[in-house]
Design a protein around this motif. Sequence first.
Motif, short mmCIF file in Angstrom:
data_model
loop_
_atom_site.label_atom_id
_atom_site.label_comp_id
_atom_site.label_asym_id
_atom_site.label_seq_id
_atom_site.Cartn_x
_atom_site.Cartn_y
_atom_site.Cartn_z
N SER A 1 -32.73 -67.29 -7.27
CA SER A 1 -33.63 -66.25 -7.76
C SER A 1 -33.04 -64.87 -7.57
O SER A 1 -33.24 -63.99 -8.41
CB SER A 1 -34.96 -66.29 -7.02
N GLY A 2 -32.32 -64.65 -6.45
CA GLY A 2 -31.77 -63.31 -6.21
C GLY A 2 -30.81 -62.90 -7.31
O GLY A 2 -30.85 -61.76 -7.80
N GLN B 1 -32.78 -62.23 -10.59
CA GLN B 1 -33.47 -60.94 -10.60
C GLN B 1 -32.47 -59.80 -10.81
O GLN B 1 -32.76 -58.85 -11.55
CB GLN B 1 -34.23 -60.76 -9.29
N GLU C 1 -38.69 -66.49 -14.71
CA GLU C 1 -38.61 -67.65 -13.82
C GLU C 1 -38.44 -68.94 -14.62
O GLU C 1 -37.71 -69.84 -14.21
CB GLU C 1 -39.88 -67.70 -12.96
N VAL D 1 -35.03 -69.65 -2.84
CA VAL D 1 -35.97 -68.75 -2.17
C VAL D 1 -35.24 -67.85 -1.18
O VAL D 1 -35.49 -66.63 -1.13
CB VAL D 1 -37.08 -69.55 -1.48
N SER E 1 -32.26 -66.82 -1.33
CA SER E 1 -31.44 -65.85 -2.07
C SER E 1 -32.24 -64.63 -2.53
O SER E 1 -31.66 -63.61 -2.91
CB SER E 1 -30.79 -66.52 -3.27
N GLU E 2 -33.58 -64.72 -2.49
CA GLU E 2 -34.39 -63.57 -2.89
C GLU E 2 -34.35 -62.46 -1.84
O GLU E 2 -34.69 -61.31 -2.15
CB GLU E 2 -35.84 -64.02 -3.12
N TYR E 3 -33.93 -62.80 -0.63
CA TYR E 3 -33.82 -61.75 0.40
C TYR E 3 -32.69 -60.82 0.01
O TYR E 3 -31.56 -61.26 -0.27
CB TYR E 3 -33.55 -62.38 1.77
N LYS F 1 -43.13 -66.55 1.96
CA LYS F 1 -43.00 -67.41 0.77
C LYS F 1 -43.81 -68.69 0.92
O LYS F 1 -44.27 -69.26 -0.07
CB LYS F 1 -41.53 -67.74 0.52
#
Length: 524
Positions: free
Chosen positions: A295-296, A299, A338, A438, A440-442, A484
């Motif tokens: 996801s990171g 985005q 997404e 998830v 990787s969103e950080y 999350k």
Amino acid sequence: MKNFVVHQLLHHAVITYPEQEIISGNTRLTFKTFYDRVVKLANSLSKRGVKKGTVLGVLEVNTHRFLELHYASSMLGAVLHTINFRLAPEQMVYSMKHAGDEWVFVSELFAPAIKPILSQFPNWVYMGEDKNEELSDGSHHFFLYESLIEEGEKKEPDFAKETNEKDIFSIFYTTGTTGKPKGIRYTHHAILHGAIQLFHHLAMHKYGARVSSRDVYMPLIPFFHIHAWGMAFFPLYIGAKLVLPGAADPAHQLELIKREKVSWMNMVPTQLQMLLNQEGFENIKVLTGGSPFASGIAQQAHRAGIQFSLIYGGSDQLATAISVVPENVDPSSPEAMEWRRVGMRPLPLVEISIKDKEGKEVPHDGKTLGSVWVRSPWLPEGYYKEPEITKEHFIDGWFRTGDLGFFYENHSLYVADREGDAIKSGGEWIPTGMLEAVISEYPAVEQVAVIPEKNEQWGQRPLAVIKATEKVTGQQLSDFLLTKVKEGKLAKFWIPDNYLFVDEIPLTSAGKLNKKALRKQYGN
């Protein structure tokens, strides 16, 4: 009746789009000039004994010469072995001997590395600009690529009319991350149908990496991997400009993109991450795949105006599914982004089945994991000279992929993990691909790979191996993942017990995170 074979695409391209361009380094060729070179090369090789069934190995990056060999080998009825240069040296030589390479074409980039094996193969062709006579030591026949073209007549060999769509066109090998590389042979019919159907699927859907004849294409997927996901054929099929990047690094790739006005590319997520780190990479259509799409990165790509789609497939099944935005979803919404990252629809004529351990179909409920099985008109018969392994994976017309996945209620596919990578903790599966997405969103996480760590109480627990862009602690990541959990994106027991921060995460020959190497180093 005309045969549906690879060099027929070139005939069509020359008749319909003779002035369209192929760009390769400092070389600019029209389709007509490209055709002339292909014919002379095929003619010259024919005079030297290359014929139907001769195996031609090619050790080269994406250049016009490698592309020429696709069409010259088709005219000869020869079998093209696209050698995976990212394999370990002993695996690469194994694949060359296993395929039965009789001729090996090597570029200047790889010439120094092949000196120890020159005597093991009878015919070598040097594809570089200089003479490099030091490769000729008398133990083999030695030729210069450009000399072969100069000596050839502008006349297609007789074999060109005899090539049949059921003949073997190419052989290539799996990455070897789960054992020795396995060879897969494809007929002209299978490789062309699979490649063209892939791009028809992309043309049918409005959003993401949509294709058209007006796009300028640049493949970063190497030709050794399913012919750059079909890019050796598609631009000529539709008459589009093709840019071949050779060995260009991300900075030089960006220069090519701007100079040639590239609008469509394919690449694995790690390549996309490197290009996103280059200032000015934006507003490009990208087809990505080969590993879970974090996801990171998605985005970051969205912020740069990258219109992306995710593809699922592999060397042993070709393209199987590509992400699509559902018709009832606003294409500009975060939900649409997404869906492009996770929700893939099978290509037309492809069937996908998700089965439990008893072989029964699992419900399409967006959560029930099962084993992914595939069948299609272009599925190969099995692994070359590997009858026992073939029996394990090619069963009654289906291919057991070794992946875990589930179907959403709208019948889109999500591939969660390799069966060998998923973690069994206390009897429950933890799909590492979903957990990695998830994490990787950080913002500080550049790359993450989750592997199993032995645990006396639970059997296995997840260990997150992380490459970060700035200082971050495991506690910070656990706190982030708890948020999350509240959002319903993951189960609480998925949160890793431990985090390991490293400078680099090893990659496989296909550019994927090398979990086998990580498990060997850190799994205990």
